[in-house]
Design an enzyme around this catalytic site. Structure first.
Site, mmCIF file in Angstrom:
data_model
loop_
_atom_site.group_PDB
_atom_site.id
_atom_site.type_symbol
_atom_site.label_atom_id
_atom_site.label_comp_id
_atom_site.label_asym_id
_atom_site.label_seq_id
_atom_site.Cartn_x
_atom_site.Cartn_y
_atom_site.Cartn_z
ATOM 1 N N GLY A 64 4.371 -1.550 -3.069
ATOM 2 C CA GLY A 64 4.753 -2.131 -1.832
ATOM 3 C C GLY A 64 6.006 -2.908 -1.962
ATOM 4 N N SER A 135 6.879 1.549 -8.725
ATOM 5 C CA SER A 135 7.798 0.821 -7.563
ATOM 6 C C SER A 135 7.488 -0.850 -7.737
ATOM 7 C CB SER A 135 7.287 1.420 -6.206
ATOM 8 O OG SER A 135 8.152 1.130 -5.435
ATOM 9 N N TRP A 136 7.113 -1.512 -6.521
ATOM 10 C CA TRP A 136 6.932 -2.820 -6.689
ATOM 11 C C TRP A 136 5.835 -3.124 -7.966
ATOM 12 C CZ3 TRP A 136 7.458 -7.888 -5.845
ATOM 13 C CH2 TRP A 136 6.356 -8.674 -6.320
ATOM 14 N N ASP A 299 15.395 9.636 -7.572
ATOM 15 C CA ASP A 299 14.745 8.498 -6.935
ATOM 16 C C ASP A 299 15.647 7.860 -6.175
ATOM 17 O OD1 ASP A 299 13.304 6.393 -6.037
ATOM 18 O OD2 ASP A 299 12.412 6.124 -8.105
ATOM 19 N N HIS A 327 10.722 9.462 -6.070
ATOM 20 C CA HIS A 327 10.213 8.277 -6.116
ATOM 21 C C HIS A 327 8.498 8.357 -6.483
ATOM 22 C CE1 HIS A 327 9.621 3.799 -6.148
ATOM 23 N NE2 HIS A 327 8.822 3.903 -4.978
#
Length: 349
Positions: A64, A135-136, A299, A327
């Site tokens: 996120g 990711s986050w 990505d 991604h």
């Protein structure tokens, strides 16, 4: 366990993965314990445990910010070996209060999320754990490990996001990503053309911030859906077909989008509540922590340059470029690389 005894700036690309996602992941399983942990400031975090209660602890750090966890994410880990800990970060998933309900975002920042992870670790009686994030989730995992290296067995990271200005501009403003997905970027910008036409040449993150937190709930919802759709539609090398959603699913999707967009934009409008390049500058704190980085070669959301720069700054890491992936962690090559990494770390305690 990965061989991390010598520093290296090399990376490798595995063979093209031909198995389905269901063939790659471990079988589905249910948690043996769930709770809502009070971490203060009115925040109660959803925390669950599955797998082997006496196994190697591993904590899954979702993306996120604002993405929340899903049951299928338990399947990255051998349930006979791992004590699998999933939690929803502040404001999203099954944690309360929820950002879609107007939760106060002023009590959500990186330092607090790091402190929440420590609160979970202490509550569950874990001395050291494997930290897994994409990711986050890779951002927060690195921030946690650099703050508390003594409690980290190792790191398994995917889709590296270091929350630097160029990364935000590349994807959310008129940087490089729009050149690869001009049609989807046009749809993303459509809400700005309608509700903030004079700001199109400015910082989209700031403009979305105003729309997402304005007084008109319908405009906020439209902004949230546009923001979330841009990310969802560009997260895979091959763009998946969008499912037809029933009314209940649509309501859940809108609720997810509001939380996801509000929290994510809140972090990005505030530079992640970190100094520029902080995670690279403090990578020396990872010394002695082994790690595996799994990065999609194509990505677009989190360009491979960040994974490469992290790998160079962290000699104990191994970097895999997945040749046929973007991604998403649910792309077969990415999932296979992550399973290979968690299997390699099984013996660590």
């Amino acid at each position: 366990m990965p061989d991390t005894t010598t520093a290296s700036v090399a990376a490798h690309s595995p063979a093209i993965e031909t198995r389905s996602l269901d063939e790659i992941l471990y079988p589905a399983l249910e948690p043996y314990q769930t709770e809502h942990l009070d971490v203060g400031e009115g925040q109660r975090l959803y925390v669950e445990q599955s797998g082997n209660p006496h196994g190697t602890p591993v904590v899954f750090v979702h993306g996120g910010p604002g993405g929340g966890t899903s049951p299928w994410q338990r399947r990255f880990f051998d349930p006979a070996v791992y004590r699998i800990i999933l939690f929803d970060q502040r404001g999203c998933g099954r944690s309360t209060p929820h950002a879609a309900d107007g939760a106060d975002l002023s009590v959500i920042d990186t330092a607090r999320l790091v402190a929440d992870m420590e609160c979970i670790r202490e509550r569950l009686g874990v001395e050291r754990w494997l930290v897994f994030g994409g990711s986050w989730g890779s951002t927060l995992s690195l921030a946690y490990a650099e703050a508390h290296p003594e409690h980290v067995i190792g790191l398994v990271l995917r889709g590296i996001f270091l929350l630097r200005r160029w990364e935000l501009d590349w994807y959310y403003n008129r940087g490089g990503a729009q050149n690869l997905f001009p049609d989807l970027f046009d749809a993303y910008e459509s809400v700005l053309r309608e509700h903030a036409p004079d700001e199109l040449a400015g910082d989209h993150i700031e403009t979305f911030h105003r729309l997402l937190n304005g007084s008109d709930p319908e405009v906020a919802l439209r902004a949230a859906l546009a923001w979330s759709a841009w990310e969802a539609r560009t997260s895979h090398l091959l763009i998946p077909d969008e499912p037809v959603q029933a009314s209940q699913q649509l309501a859940e999707h809108r609720r997810f989008a509001l939380a996801f967009a509000r929290i994510e934009n809140h972090f990005f409008a505030n530079a992640g509540f970190m100094r520029e390049n902080q995670l690279i500058d403090e990578a020396d704190r990872l010394g002695g922590i082994p790690g595996v980085i799994v990065q999609g070669r194509y990505d677009v959301v989190c360009p491979p340059r960040s994974a490469w720069e992290l790998h160079r700054a962290w000699p104990q890491s191994q970097l895999t470029f997945v040749p046929n992936a973007g991604h998403g962690s649910n792309e077969a090559g990415i999932a296979a690389g992550l399973i290979e990494a968690t299997d390699a770390f099984r013996a660590l305690r």
